[in-house]
Design an enzyme around this catalytic site. Sequence first.
Site, mmCIF file in Angstrom:
data_model
loop_
_atom_site.group_PDB
_atom_site.id
_atom_site.type_symbol
_atom_site.label_atom_id
_atom_site.label_comp_id
_atom_site.label_asym_id
_atom_site.label_seq_id
_atom_site.Cartn_x
_atom_site.Cartn_y
_atom_site.Cartn_z
ATOM 1 C CB SER A 1 -0.986 0.002 1.188
ATOM 2 O OG SER A 1 -0.131 0.311 2.414
ATOM 3 C CG ASP A 2 1.258 5.959 -1.092
ATOM 4 O OD1 ASP A 2 2.164 5.936 -0.332
ATOM 5 O OD2 ASP A 2 1.111 6.607 -2.102
ATOM 6 C CD1 TRP A 3 4.597 5.727 5.225
ATOM 7 C CD2 TRP A 3 4.621 4.719 3.251
ATOM 8 N NE1 TRP A 3 5.785 4.951 5.103
ATOM 9 C CE2 TRP A 3 5.621 4.187 3.881
ATOM 10 C CE3 TRP A 3 4.379 3.820 1.981
ATOM 11 C CZ2 TRP A 3 6.807 3.174 3.349
ATOM 12 C CZ3 TRP A 3 5.128 2.895 1.683
ATOM 13 C CH2 TRP A 3 6.420 2.524 2.101
ATOM 14 C CD GLN A 4 -1.585 8.230 7.624
ATOM 15 O OE1 GLN A 4 -2.212 8.243 8.836
ATOM 16 N NE2 GLN A 4 -1.249 9.057 6.806
ATOM 17 N N GLY A 5 -2.698 3.902 2.995
ATOM 18 C CA GLY A 5 -3.514 3.781 1.898
ATOM 19 C C GLY A 5 -4.319 2.485 1.874
#
Length: 848
Positions: free
Chosen positions: A331-335
């Site tokens: 995932s992207d960061w906090q995604g």
Amino acid sequence: MPPSRYPPPLSLRCVAASCPIPITIMLLLVLYFSGGSGSPTASSPRYTQTGVYFNSTGTAAYASATLYNPAAAPTPNYFDSVPPGYTSPQAPAPLNRTSLNPSPRWDAAYTKARAYLSNWTLEEKVQLATGAGWQIGRCLGNIPAIPSQKFPGLCLQDSPLGVRLADYVSAFPAGINVASTFDKDLMYARGYAMGEEFKGKGANVALGPATNMGRVAAGGRNWESFGGDPYLSGWATEMTVKGMQDAGVQAVVKHYVGNEVERKREMSSSNIDDRTLREIYVHPFLRAVQSDVVSVMASYNLINGSWASQNAQTLNQILKTDLGFQGYVMSDWQGTHSGVLAAINGLDMTMPGDIVFNSGDSYFGYNLTAAVRNGSVSTARLEDMAERILAGWFLVGQDEGYPAVNFDSFRRLSTLNNSHVDVRADHDVVIREIGAASTVLLKNVNSTLPLKRPRSIFLAGSDLAPSPRGPNGFEDRGGLNGTLAMGWGSGTAEFPYLVDPLTAISYQARHDRSLLDWHFDDWDLKTLQARAQTAQADLVLVGVHSDSGEEYITYDGNVGDRNNLSAWNNGDNVVLAAANVSSNVVVIVHSVGPMDMEKWIEHPNVTAVLWAGLPGQESGNSLVDVLYGAYSPSGRLPYTIAKRREDYPADIDYVPVRGPPYQPQVNYTEGLFIDYRHFQERKITPRYPFGFGLSYTKFNYTNLLITPLTQTSNIQEHHSRNVHHAGASGGNTTQVGSSLTPYLQDPFYHVSIDVQNVGNITGCEVPQLYLSFPASTGEPPKVLRDFSKVKLWPWDAKRVEWTLSRYDLSIWDVAAQRWKIPDGEMGVVVGKDSADEGVKGMFCPGQC
């Protein structure tokens, strides 16, 4: 580094034969499903096709769709009905990796991974997939060590142009500049050099390259990627990935997929029809998979109403099944937006681990362990996640002798965590050459350039000066005060130094015994004109710039994306002020993307324009190499520069940054017609077309030859195994790797042409190969398929050769859900840029 992969020394590449100084550097469309009701109100349709789409319940449906000219079509309303939280149709994770495109390297890596995992516990396998949490660990993302298995953990670190938040590292040219080189060797060399630095710092995973498309000119992070064409982006992606992973670091290609704007990127839905998704936006990721990329990062946005990090159609179906991707999806960061659904639909690793920074919880971790125990996520799927992560670790050889992390992103003043290891080696050589090779000569009246020992020079515009705050005076480069050499955001690195244009020109002026004066106040134009007149300079060099970056930084009202396409800091007026008092003005442009130059580009006293982009730490030196003819310009525009903003095919919807709409719909209604494809289809003359760039010499093209090749791949086997079944469930039985079979990807046609230097200066030319599909296909008038960079001495000639695969000659058949060569004759155009008529030929790869 393997010696054959280094670029030749600069003196052997694009250096002018008349070099005045010694050189020592080395080198959606939206498918508007009208159901047949209505007709175009103006202009004729581009194409009509029967295809598959999915309604808001995830049920497959079939319909005919006619794509109209966006300016003439009614406003689509289909995507307006997509409810928040919509989930993509289910596509099973490909747990059986029997592939149509087997890879001995991946097979060997998986053999090691399975053996290594044989005695791991459930909790240990889950730990591989779960980041430790924000700022827990030295790196931006951390998979903790597992001492019981003697696993050292993983360090994941930005950025696509260098090691972020660390010292004694290089600040490389931005991705958009390496695309401007149109030089595959330099693309590889940059990737390898960056890989060496990540490895030297102990970072296992480099969060790059970025390869989103330059769909909108004002897109904030366009500069991190490779421009407005999928094939240029694909080549740059492939060569960067190969370079980085040959150096021993895991590459992460991002952001998959549809993250072309920054405004509300974490909640907007990019609505892209199937054919456009496949032919434009997925293609660079296909090239990454061909290069054995270890990881793919899912984007923040939704895709057709479903979060990218849990979109089964794009992750399980397209990426892991159709492309046969063997690595892991992060995932992207906090995604990450769920646990069970994300794991089932293709997410393999959540980053940085916690749901919200410093929240102390996770969608994976304990929750994933519980989901496997209660059967919500199968044991086989967890095994798949763990194997994918460890196979990538083995693939690039990180299981033996890999350096430990020797820096700390968050505690950079700590003497315990930072060893200050210098990993730069001689990478300044490659950086300087890429800076020169990516500089595009847009205008050169009466051979103003190269400069020949001018007696007096006057500099104007703050872009030519050092920043009073220093090169790292703004956090993550989130500000502009002085020369511009990179954009802002997480895609940055700390400058070890920055050679500004003033400094580099000063050294050259001393060598030439030129007088040099300057005025860098962009707003005091009266003084500028008075000083320039007093100097009585042979020429005035004016620097202008335009900046952008990631949405978490707002600068001068620009929330990542640019609010306008004009020059910043009064740049247009600085140029005009100089041009009104000097008959010889050379403009230098440092910009993140296309800029509106209409106020001054045709001014008779503006005699030359150099487009320098974002060249990194050696900026001034690279500029001087081109200005003074040490390096004959060979850069090409990786995007179109329009005369009017309205001429571009798409733009940013500047919805409020806060408040409703809470899920903006970004409809890709231009479809296949992005960048130069749109300009040609609509017959709009740009200021400068995609692929454009002048030289200090001239080249001719002759003797185009198109020859079919014999393939050994079995067509019957290909068609019998490349079968999609899209039914009500959205499931499929496609064999893994169907889009990368040898039958599709092996050479099918050979194209060659003679290129001759007909000038008196040695230089490099970039012949570009474009295809013209039959009109019935609805393809743009001309699409790039390959390019080469060739160095030629005066009156020297070389044969330039390319191969085209069946994939290169195919379009995506939505109804059949496969790649298909259309019937009819196809055209080949080899030219100097996308608008050049060049040398043409015809051939018939399908049925005629």
